[in-house]
Design a protein around this motif. Structure first.
Motif, PDB file in Angstrom:
ATOM      1  N   GLU A  69     -31.230   4.932 -20.220  1.00  0.00           N
ATOM      2  CA  GLU A  69     -29.852   4.052 -20.973  1.00  0.00           C
ATOM      3  C   GLU A  69     -29.925   2.721 -20.052  1.00  0.00           C
ATOM      4  O   GLU A  69     -29.677   2.602 -19.044  1.00  0.00           O
ATOM      5  N   LYS A  70     -30.259   1.550 -20.826  1.00  0.00           N
ATOM      6  CA  LYS A  70     -30.411   0.523 -20.109  1.00  0.00           C
ATOM      7  C   LYS A  70     -28.978  -0.003 -19.279  1.00  0.00           C
ATOM      8  O   LYS A  70     -29.317  -0.537 -18.135  1.00  0.00           O
ATOM      9  N   LYS A  71     -27.825   0.298 -19.803  1.00  0.00           N
ATOM     10  CA  LYS A  71     -26.683  -0.277 -19.087  1.00  0.00           C
ATOM     11  C   LYS A  71     -26.487   0.676 -17.948  1.00  0.00           C
ATOM     12  O   LYS A  71     -26.033   0.093 -16.666  1.00  0.00           O
ATOM     13  N   TYR A  72     -26.855   1.965 -18.034  1.00  0.00           N
ATOM     14  CA  TYR A  72     -26.688   2.801 -17.050  1.00  0.00           C
ATOM     15  C   TYR A  72     -27.587   2.398 -16.041  1.00  0.00           C
ATOM     16  O   TYR A  72     -27.179   2.300 -14.743  1.00  0.00           O
ATOM     17  N   ALA A  73     -28.802   2.360 -16.075  1.00  0.00           N
ATOM     18  CA  ALA A  73     -30.034   1.775 -15.221  1.00  0.00           C
ATOM     19  C   ALA A  73     -29.623   0.646 -14.429  1.00  0.00           C
ATOM     20  O   ALA A  73     -29.682   0.189 -13.435  1.00  0.00           O
ATOM     21  N   ASN A  74     -28.916  -0.493 -15.274  1.00  0.00           N
ATOM     22  CA  ASN A  74     -28.608  -1.828 -14.484  1.00  0.00           C
ATOM     23  C   ASN A  74     -27.411  -1.642 -13.819  1.00  0.00           C
ATOM     24  O   ASN A  74     -27.685  -2.048 -12.549  1.00  0.00           O
ATOM     25  N   ASN A  75     -26.691  -0.732 -13.967  1.00  0.00           N
ATOM     26  CA  ASN A  75     -25.737  -0.287 -12.834  1.00  0.00           C
ATOM     27  C   ASN A  75     -26.144   0.370 -11.833  1.00  0.00           C
ATOM     28  O   ASN A  75     -25.723  -0.065 -10.655  1.00  0.00           O
ATOM     29  N   TYR A  76     -26.999   0.976 -11.885  1.00  0.00           N
ATOM     30  CA  TYR A  76     -27.717   1.876 -10.804  1.00  0.00           C
ATOM     31  C   TYR A  76     -28.520   0.940  -9.883  1.00  0.00           C
ATOM     32  O   TYR A  76     -28.237   0.827  -8.700  1.00  0.00           O
ATOM     33  N   ASP A  77     -29.329  -0.173 -10.516  1.00  0.00           N
ATOM     34  CA  ASP A  77     -29.999  -1.123  -9.695  1.00  0.00           C
ATOM     35  C   ASP A  77     -29.014  -1.929  -9.126  1.00  0.00           C
ATOM     36  O   ASP A  77     -29.149  -2.348  -7.902  1.00  0.00           O
ATOM     37  N   TYR A  78     -27.866  -2.510  -9.657  1.00  0.00           N
ATOM     38  CA  TYR A  78     -26.951  -3.387  -9.048  1.00  0.00           C
ATOM     39  C   TYR A  78     -26.231  -2.693  -7.761  1.00  0.00           C
ATOM     40  O   TYR A  78     -26.177  -3.125  -7.019  1.00  0.00           O
ATOM     41  N   ASN A  79     -25.935  -1.350  -8.064  1.00  0.00           N
ATOM     42  CA  ASN A  79     -24.808  -0.920  -7.183  1.00  0.00           C
ATOM     43  C   ASN A  79     -25.736  -0.207  -5.903  1.00  0.00           C
ATOM     44  O   ASN A  79     -25.288  -0.561  -4.724  1.00  0.00           O
ATOM     45  N   LYS A  80     -27.039   0.170  -6.225  1.00  0.00           N
ATOM     46  CA  LYS A  80     -28.089   0.516  -5.203  1.00  0.00           C
ATOM     47  C   LYS A  80     -28.349  -1.086  -4.297  1.00  0.00           C
ATOM     48  O   LYS A  80     -28.131  -0.861  -2.925  1.00  0.00           O
ATOM     49  N   ILE A 105     -26.365  -3.460  -3.723  1.00  0.00           N
ATOM     50  CA  ILE A 105     -25.269  -3.942  -3.097  1.00  0.00           C
ATOM     51  C   ILE A 105     -24.892  -2.805  -1.872  1.00  0.00           C
ATOM     52  O   ILE A 105     -24.578  -3.350  -0.691  1.00  0.00           O
ATOM     53  N   PHE A 106     -25.246  -1.566  -2.183  1.00  0.00           N
ATOM     54  CA  PHE A 106     -25.298  -0.898  -0.995  1.00  0.00           C
ATOM     55  C   PHE A 106     -26.181  -0.914  -0.019  1.00  0.00           C
ATOM     56  O   PHE A 106     -25.777  -1.031   1.317  1.00  0.00           O
ATOM     57  N   LEU A 107     -27.331  -1.146  -0.488  1.00  0.00           N
ATOM     58  CA  LEU A 107     -28.386  -1.595   0.632  1.00  0.00           C
ATOM     59  C   LEU A 107     -28.203  -2.658   1.423  1.00  0.00           C
ATOM     60  O   LEU A 107     -28.354  -2.772   2.593  1.00  0.00           O
ATOM     61  N   MET A 108     -27.763  -3.812   0.792  1.00  0.00           N
ATOM     62  CA  MET A 108     -27.393  -5.016   1.493  1.00  0.00           C
ATOM     63  C   MET A 108     -26.160  -4.811   2.358  1.00  0.00           C
ATOM     64  O   MET A 108     -26.278  -5.568   3.499  1.00  0.00           O
ATOM     65  N   LEU A 164     -25.947  -2.111   4.130  1.00  0.00           N
ATOM     66  CA  LEU A 164     -26.544  -1.075   5.300  1.00  0.00           C
ATOM     67  C   LEU A 164     -25.682   0.214   4.999  1.00  0.00           C
ATOM     68  O   LEU A 164     -25.626   1.030   6.105  1.00  0.00           O
ATOM     69  N   PHE A 165     -25.245   0.413   3.729  1.00  0.00           N
ATOM     70  CA  PHE A 165     -24.702   1.799   3.745  1.00  0.00           C
ATOM     71  C   PHE A 165     -25.809   2.969   3.559  1.00  0.00           C
ATOM     72  O   PHE A 165     -26.724   2.665   2.855  1.00  0.00           O
ATOM     73  N   LYS A 166     -25.390   4.097   4.239  1.00  0.00           N
ATOM     74  CA  LYS A 166     -26.284   5.107   4.208  1.00  0.00           C
ATOM     75  C   LYS A 166     -26.214   5.943   2.630  1.00  0.00           C
ATOM     76  O   LYS A 166     -25.159   6.064   2.390  1.00  0.00           O
ATOM     77  N   LEU A 167     -27.376   6.014   2.049  1.00  0.00           N
ATOM     78  CA  LEU A 167     -27.218   6.535   0.718  1.00  0.00           C
ATOM     79  C   LEU A 167     -28.198   7.720   0.528  1.00  0.00           C
ATOM     80  O   LEU A 167     -29.293   8.002   1.326  1.00  0.00           O
ATOM     81  N   ILE A 168     -27.758   8.866  -0.247  1.00  0.00           N
ATOM     82  CA  ILE A 168     -28.905   9.875  -0.830  1.00  0.00           C
ATOM     83  C   ILE A 168     -28.903   9.745  -2.164  1.00  0.00           C
ATOM     84  O   ILE A 168     -27.845   9.479  -2.856  1.00  0.00           O
ATOM     85  N   GLU A 169     -30.313   9.588  -2.749  1.00  0.00           N
ATOM     86  CA  GLU A 169     -30.327   9.290  -4.165  1.00  0.00           C
ATOM     87  C   GLU A 169     -31.542  10.250  -4.636  1.00  0.00           C
ATOM     88  O   GLU A 169     -32.404  10.604  -3.858  1.00  0.00           O
ATOM     89  N   ASN A 170     -31.621  10.269  -5.973  1.00  0.00           N
ATOM     90  CA  ASN A 170     -32.804  10.862  -6.740  1.00  0.00           C
ATOM     91  C   ASN A 170     -33.505  10.035  -7.831  1.00  0.00           C
ATOM     92  O   ASN A 170     -34.170  10.729  -8.425  1.00  0.00           O
ATOM     93  N   GLY A 171     -33.131   8.844  -7.777  1.00  0.00           N
ATOM     94  CA  GLY A 171     -33.821   8.123  -8.817  1.00  0.00           C
ATOM     95  C   GLY A 171     -32.723   7.726 -10.025  1.00  0.00           C
ATOM     96  O   GLY A 171     -33.002   7.008 -10.956  1.00  0.00           O
ATOM     97  N   PHE A 172     -31.853   8.459 -10.250  1.00  0.00           N
ATOM     98  CA  PHE A 172     -30.600   8.289 -11.271  1.00  0.00           C
ATOM     99  C   PHE A 172     -29.315   8.425 -10.981  1.00  0.00           C
ATOM    100  O   PHE A 172     -28.333   8.460 -11.621  1.00  0.00           O
ATOM    101  N   LEU A 173     -29.132   9.055  -9.643  1.00  0.00           N
ATOM    102  CA  LEU A 173     -27.727   9.086  -9.221  1.00  0.00           C
ATOM    103  C   LEU A 173     -27.788   9.014  -7.574  1.00  0.00           C
ATOM    104  O   LEU A 173     -28.562   9.314  -6.837  1.00  0.00           O
ATOM    105  N   MET A 174     -26.747   8.271  -7.054  1.00  0.00           N
ATOM    106  CA  MET A 174     -26.679   7.873  -5.558  1.00  0.00           C
ATOM    107  C   MET A 174     -25.329   8.702  -5.039  1.00  0.00           C
ATOM    108  O   MET A 174     -24.429   8.807  -5.937  1.00  0.00           O
ATOM    109  N   LEU A 175     -25.526   9.116  -3.924  1.00  0.00           N
ATOM    110  CA  LEU A 175     -24.483   9.896  -3.137  1.00  0.00           C
ATOM    111  C   LEU A 175     -24.070   9.044  -1.934  1.00  0.00           C
ATOM    112  O   LEU A 175     -25.087   8.760  -1.230  1.00  0.00           O
ATOM    113  N   LYS A 176     -22.698   8.688  -1.793  1.00  0.00           N
ATOM    114  CA  LYS A 176     -22.265   7.724  -0.568  1.00  0.00           C
ATOM    115  C   LYS A 176     -21.041   8.531  -0.226  1.00  0.00           C
ATOM    116  O   LYS A 176     -20.411   8.827  -0.594  1.00  0.00           O
ATOM    117  N   LYS A 177     -21.255   8.394   1.251  1.00  0.00           N
ATOM    118  CA  LYS A 177     -20.028   9.129   1.912  1.00  0.00           C
ATOM    119  C   LYS A 177     -19.000   8.136   1.896  1.00  0.00           C
ATOM    120  O   LYS A 177     -19.068   6.874   2.562  1.00  0.00           O
TER     121      LYS A 177
END
Length: 356
Positions: free
Chosen positions: A252-263, A265-268, A270-283
């Protein structure tokens, strides 16, 4: 219109909606006014997606099917059994303004139902994100029960005369509502989120069902799980394996865009993430997570967690899990509430009866 006529009207509406589900849009015989409304509502389902691309056909049909399931005479009668509604026709009905959210399809339907079933007039101001479906269902009700014609009004302007209000919005808009409606009886709803409590002993089936609580409506609902509480050193591989069945959500394009955008932001940051390609986990201690993200916290003692969650109850819509010391909703059922499960645990019908 007497009490039983109102129940029968909504039961008939439930029968009408039973034609629209993810099993298919299937026209049935002996549905009242179907010749007028079946094709019209089918078109509006498509129009809802054109108007708001979060409202895919699958999500809208899920909402329709969910409402058709609860709008039975047995369910409505059970819901209303503890209220004295038999004599409301001897009282003067009030005009109740309903200011609706727009995050998921038909999100304001329960307030609409509650106002009308209790004998009042509904003055409805919808979100522009969800203003396609309910007006057709309102017209259907007015067609099968003529006395509803003076009981339902939609407006896009400043709300005219009203006696009470039910308003749903963000924490920011709630402050405005509380000031603006300070002289009126009101229910003002703010931001809430839902969370799941895991113990590490969940079955694969339970975790798969949890995926429904997470991904239905793309996580946009207040009953969607946006936060996990897990035991210390929880093995997230088990969780990811169970929810892999939902992997197609990333298409789903809108979901994918949000996934990419939020990922990004998190990486910039330097937040530690656990992810599987369609869902991210952040403490994170917050309950409200971005789309395509779950926040999580670890716990070591369930009783301490219970006390913590009790102190946070104003932020929580519902808790999911299978934990004896914490009151929870069963996995997979957050988006299938019963009529008597009220938003924010505020009894809407009791409120509406007290304003007579």
């Amino acid at each position: 219109m007497d009490f039983n006529a109102r129940i029968n009207a909504f039961t008939t509406l439930g029968n009408f909606l039973s034609q629209f589900s993810n099993k298919g849009i299937i026209k049935k015989n002996n549905i009242e006014k179907n010749e007028i409304f079946f094709d019209l509502f089918s078109d509006q389902i498509n129009m809802a997606y054109i108007h708001n691309s979060w409202f895919t056909k699958e999500q809208v049909l899920f909402a329709c099917e969910s409402w058709s399931t609860v709008l039975t005479k047995e369910n409505i009668t059970k819901w209303l059994a503890n209220y004295n509604l038999e004599d409301v026709n001897t009282k003067t009905p009030k005009s109740v303004a309903i200011i609706m959210a727009g995050n998921i399809p038909l999100v304001g339907f329960h307030d609409f139902l509650s106002v009308l079933i209790s004998g009042h007039k509904a003055i409805i101001k919808q979100s522009t994100s969800d203003n396609i479906l309910l007006p057709i269902l309102a017209k259907y009700l007015m067609e099968i029960e003529a006395e509803f014609k003076g009981k339902i009004e939609f407006t896009t302007e400043r709300i005219p005369h009203f006696d009470a209000v039910i308003a749903t919005g963000s924490n920011n808009t709630a402050r405005y509502f509380e000031y603006y409606f300070k002289d009126k009886p009101s229910i003002i709803r703010k931001n809430r989120n839902s969370a799941a409590v895991l113990t590490g002993h969940e079955t694969n089936e339970e975790l798969l069902a949890l995926g429904e609580d997470i991904f239905r409506y793309y996580g946009l609902g207040c009953r969607n799980v946006s936060k996990l509480f897990v035991p210390k050193d929880y093995d997230f591989d088990i969780f990811f394996k169970a929810i892999y069945a939902y992997k197609e959500i990333i298409e789903e394009k809108k979901y994918a865009n949000n996934y990419d955008y939020n990922k990004a932001i998190f990486l910039m940051s330097l937040f530690k993430l656990i992810e599987n390609g369609f869902l991210m986990l952040k403490k994170d201690e917050s309950f409200s997570s971005p789309i395509a993200t779950l926040f999580y916290e670890e716990y070591e003692d369930l009783n301490k967690l219970r006390n913590y969650l009790s102190n946070k109850k104003d932020q929580i819509q519902c808790l999911v899990g299978n934990v004896s010391v914490i009151t929870t909703v069963r996995f997979g059922l957050t988006q299938k509430p019963q009529l008597w499960e009220y938003a924010d645990n505020i009894d809407t019908v009791d409120f509406l009866l007290k304003i007579y």
